[in-house]
Design a protein around this motif. Structure first.
Motif, PDB file in Angstrom:
ATOM      1  N   ALA A  75     -39.729 -70.998  21.706  1.00  0.00           N
ATOM      2  CA  ALA A  75     -38.925 -69.764  21.683  1.00  0.00           C
ATOM      3  C   ALA A  75     -37.968 -69.762  22.884  1.00  0.00           C
ATOM      4  N   GLN A  76     -36.791 -69.171  22.696  1.00  0.00           N
ATOM      5  CA  GLN A  76     -35.766 -69.158  23.748  1.00  0.00           C
ATOM      6  C   GLN A  76     -36.136 -68.243  24.911  1.00  0.00           C
ATOM      7  N   ASP A  77     -36.903 -67.180  24.600  1.00  0.00           N
ATOM      8  CA  ASP A  77     -37.070 -66.109  25.566  1.00  0.00           C
ATOM      9  C   ASP A  77     -38.487 -65.953  26.099  1.00  0.00           C
ATOM     10  N   SER A  78     -39.347 -66.939  25.868  1.00  0.00           N
ATOM     11  CA  SER A  78     -40.731 -66.834  26.353  1.00  0.00           C
ATOM     12  C   SER A  78     -40.794 -67.087  27.860  1.00  0.00           C
ATOM     13  N   ASP A  79     -41.920 -66.736  28.460  1.00  0.00           N
ATOM     14  CA  ASP A  79     -42.123 -67.081  29.874  1.00  0.00           C
ATOM     15  C   ASP A  79     -41.994 -68.592  30.081  1.00  0.00           C
ATOM     16  N   ILE A  80     -42.548 -69.347  29.129  1.00  0.00           N
ATOM     17  CA  ILE A  80     -42.540 -70.810  29.293  1.00  0.00           C
ATOM     18  C   ILE A  80     -41.110 -71.345  29.240  1.00  0.00           C
ATOM     19  N   ALA A  81     -40.298 -70.795  28.327  1.00  0.00           N
ATOM     20  CA  ALA A  81     -38.891 -71.226  28.268  1.00  0.00           C
ATOM     21  C   ALA A  81     -38.187 -70.889  29.585  1.00  0.00           C
ATOM     22  N   HIS A  82     -38.465 -69.714  30.131  1.00  0.00           N
ATOM     23  CA  HIS A  82     -37.838 -69.331  31.412  1.00  0.00           C
ATOM     24  C   HIS A  82     -38.266 -70.283  32.534  1.00  0.00           C
ATOM     25  N   ILE A  83     -39.555 -70.594  32.569  1.00  0.00           N
ATOM     26  CA  ILE A  83     -40.062 -71.510  33.609  1.00  0.00           C
ATOM     27  C   ILE A  83     -39.384 -72.876  33.467  1.00  0.00           C
ATOM     28  N   ASN A  84     -39.305 -73.357  32.222  1.00  0.00           N
ATOM     29  CA  ASN A  84     -38.764 -74.711  32.001  1.00  0.00           C
ATOM     30  C   ASN A  84     -37.265 -74.794  32.258  1.00  0.00           C
ATOM     31  N   ARG A  85     -36.579 -73.663  32.207  1.00  0.00           N
ATOM     32  CA  ARG A  85     -35.130 -73.660  32.462  1.00  0.00           C
ATOM     33  C   ARG A  85     -34.788 -73.255  33.893  1.00  0.00           C
ATOM     34  N   ALA A  86     -35.795 -72.997  34.714  1.00  0.00           N
ATOM     35  CA  ALA A  86     -35.534 -72.360  36.014  1.00  0.00           C
ATOM     36  C   ALA A  86     -34.964 -73.302  37.064  1.00  0.00           C
ATOM     37  N   ASN A  87     -34.969 -74.594  36.762  1.00  0.00           N
ATOM     38  CA  ASN A  87     -34.402 -75.550  37.711  1.00  0.00           C
ATOM     39  C   ASN A  87     -35.070 -75.495  39.082  1.00  0.00           C
ATOM     40  N   GLY A  88     -36.368 -75.296  39.081  1.00  0.00           N
ATOM     41  CA  GLY A  88     -37.111 -75.316  40.346  1.00  0.00           C
ATOM     42  C   GLY A  88     -37.323 -73.957  40.979  1.00  0.00           C
ATOM     43  N   ALA A  89     -36.705 -72.909  40.415  1.00  0.00           N
ATOM     44  CA  ALA A  89     -36.840 -71.576  41.026  1.00  0.00           C
ATOM     45  C   ALA A  89     -38.167 -70.928  40.607  1.00  0.00           C
ATOM     46  N   GLU A  90     -38.596 -69.950  41.430  1.00  0.00           N
ATOM     47  CA  GLU A  90     -39.787 -69.177  41.087  1.00  0.00           C
ATOM     48  C   GLU A  90     -39.436 -68.181  39.979  1.00  0.00           C
ATOM     49  N   VAL A  91     -40.324 -68.028  38.987  1.00  0.00           N
ATOM     50  CA  VAL A  91     -40.047 -67.166  37.832  1.00  0.00           C
ATOM     51  C   VAL A  91     -41.145 -66.106  37.708  1.00  0.00           C
ATOM     52  N   GLU A  92     -40.734 -64.856  37.516  1.00  0.00           N
ATOM     53  CA  GLU A  92     -41.709 -63.782  37.254  1.00  0.00           C
ATOM     54  C   GLU A  92     -42.231 -63.931  35.832  1.00  0.00           C
ATOM     55  N   VAL A  93     -43.539 -63.889  35.669  1.00  0.00           N
ATOM     56  CA  VAL A  93     -44.131 -64.068  34.338  1.00  0.00           C
ATOM     57  C   VAL A  93     -45.241 -63.041  34.112  1.00  0.00           C
ATOM     58  N   SER A  94     -45.704 -62.969  32.874  1.00  0.00           N
ATOM     59  CA  SER A  94     -46.828 -62.079  32.550  1.00  0.00           C
ATOM     60  C   SER A  94     -48.103 -62.608  33.209  1.00  0.00           C
ATOM     61  N   ARG A  95     -49.095 -61.732  33.296  1.00  0.00           N
ATOM     62  CA  ARG A  95     -50.384 -62.154  33.844  1.00  0.00           C
ATOM     63  C   ARG A  95     -51.027 -63.227  32.978  1.00  0.00           C
TER      64      ARG A  95
END
Ligand code: ADP
Ligand code: MG
Length: 345
Positions: A75-95
Motif C-alpha cells: 500500500a502507498q500510505d501504510s506505515d511500512i511504505a512511509h518507513i521504506n520511503r523515508a531515506n533514512g529519516a525517523e518516521v512516526e508510526v502506530s504502536r
C-alpha cells in the motif's frame, strides 16, 4: 530511541471448513457467528460463540482492516511504505508497527539471523510481492544483500528509523500478531470459544463450546489438498510456513518459494518443506514458523530443544515428519504415515 539491531552485518493448515457470515443453530449446539474477510492478501475465516460474538466479529474485522492499512508493504500510505520511503529519516508510526518492528529485531537475534525483516529488497526482486516472478542473477542478489545488511534499525514506542538503503516487510509476523489481537477482542467482548484461520494461521480461543478440543488439520506439503495429521488444541495458535504456499517455477525448471534465506538471498532450501509451530502466541508462532523453515532440519531441531514453550511439526524434503514430544498426546498422524518424535528435556 533504542538501538535494536546493532551489528553492521545484521546479517497450513486446512481448517475444518467454515462457511460465511451467518448464524447457525441447532437444538443441542450453541449459536456460532461466522465471518469471512479478505485482507492481507489472504482469505480469513472467523467463528465465535457466545452472546457477544456478533459485535466481537465486527470489531475484529475493523481491527484487521486497521492493521492491514498500517502494515501493508505494497500500500502507498501504510506505515511500512512511509518507513521504506523515508531515506533514512525517523518516521512516526502506530504502536502496532513499532511493536512489530521491535519484535522483528528481537527474533532476528533469537533466531541467529534466520528471520530478518530487512530481507524485503531481495524478496521483491524475486517477484514475491509483485507477482512478476523471475530468478535474479547473482550480481543483483549480491547487490541487494548489501542493502539487507546495510545497518541498524532503531525503534521507539511510536517511531522507526532504518538505514537509507534498507527496506522492511512484516509479512512473516503480521498475521500472527493479528491473530493475537483478534483473540483479545473476542475476550473483551465476552466470547469464550472461537476459532479463526488467517490464511493458514489458525488460532483458537478456549475449547469448543462442548468443552472438547478444537481439531486442526496440518497439510501434507507433498499433497497440499490433504491433511497429513490433525492436532487437538485449546487456547493455541497453529501456524504453518510451507514451500507450497507461494512459489513459481523458473525458466530453469526449478521451483522457487517465498521464504528467503537472508544469508544468501535465495529461497531457503535447508532440508525443510513445511514447518508448523504451535504455541500460545500467534506472533511467536508466526515468527518461528518462518525462522525454523530458514534454519533447516538440524538447526530447527536444536532451536526447539532449547525453546520448549512451543511445539512444532517439521517435514523434510525427503518426506520425514518430525514432531516435538509436547504433541505426543494431541497429534494424530494420517493412518499409516510414519513420524519421529523430537525428545526434549
Ligand atoms: P505466509 O505469510 O505465507 O503464511 P510466512 O509466515 O512463512 O508465510 O511468511 C512468509 C513471508 O515472510 C514472506 O511472504 C515475506 O513477506 C516474509 N519473509 C520471507 N523470508 C523472510 C525472512 N527470512 N525473514 C523475514 N521475513 C521473511
Ligand atoms: Mg511466519
Amino acid at each position: 530511541m533504542k538501538k535494536l539491531l546493532t551489528a553492521a552485518a545484521l546479517s497450513a493448515v486446512l481448517l475444518t471448513a467454515l462457511t460465511s457470515c451467518s448464524a447457525k443453530t441447532s437444538s443441542s449446539q450453541p449459536t456460532a457467528s461466522e465471518r469471512d474477510v479478505f485482507a492481507m492478501d489472504t482469505f480469513m475465516t472467523m467463528k465465535a460463540y457466545g452472546d457477544g460474538a456478533e459485535s466481537a466479529l465486527e470489531a475484529a474485522e475493523e481491527r484487521i482492516r486497521e492493521l492491514e492499512a498500517e502494515l501493508s508493504v505494497t500500500a502507498q500510505d501504510s506505515d511500512i511504505a512511509h518507513i521504506n520511503r523515508a531515506n533514512g529519516a525517523e518516521v512516526e508510526v502506530s504502536r502496532d508497527t513499532a511493536l512489530l518492528v521491535d519484535a522483528g529485531g528481537k527474533y532476528w537475534v533469537e533466531t541467529d539471523d534466520a528471520l530478518d525483516i530487512r530481507v524485503y529488497p531481495v524478496l521483491r526482486e524475486w517477484g514475491f510481492t509483485t507477482g512478476e516472478y523471475h530468478v535474479p542473477d547473482e550480481a543483483t542478489i549480491a547487490e541487494l544483500l548489501r542493502k539487507v545488511h546495510s545497518g541498524d534499525i532503531a525503534v521507539s514506542e511510536t517511531s522507526v528509523q532504518i538505514p537509507a538503503e534498507a527496506e522492511i516487510d512484516l509479512g512473516a509476523l503480521a498475521k500472527g500478531y493479528t491473530g493475537d489481537e483478534i483473540m483479545a477482542i473476542f475476550r473483551d467482548n465476552g466470547v469464550t470459544s472461537a476459532l479463526i484461520s488467517l490464511g493458514g494461521n489458525v488460532q483458537a480461543l478456549g475449547s469448543k463450546p462442548d468443552g472438547s478440543d478444537w481439531r486442526v488439520g496440518i497439510k501434507d506439503p507433498f499433497s497440499p489438498d490433504e491433511n497429513m495429521c490433525v492436532v487437538s488444541i485449546s487456547d493455541r495458535a497453529v501456524v504453518t510456513s510451507g514451500n507450497y504456499e507461494r512459489y513459481f517455477t523458473g525458466d530453469d525448471g526449478k521451483v522457487y518459494w517465498h521464504i528467503i534465506d537472508p544469508n544468501d538471498g535465495y529461497p531457503a532450501d535447508n532440508g525443510l518443506v513445511s514447518v508448523t509451530v504451535i504455541g500460545e502466541s500467534g506472533l511467536r508462532c508466526d515468527a518461528l514458523s518462518t525462522a525454523l523453515f530458514v534454519m533447516g532440519t538440524d538447526k530447527a531441531q536444536n532451536y526447539l530443544c532449547e525453546h520448549t514453550d512451543v511445539d512444532a511439526v517439521l517435514v523434510t524434503d525427503d518426506g520425514r515428519v518430525l514432531y516435538t514430544d509436547g504433541l505426543s498426546d494431541s497429534l494424530e498422524m494420517k493412518s499409516g504415515m510414519p513420524a519421529e518424535v523430537i525428545v526434549r528435556d
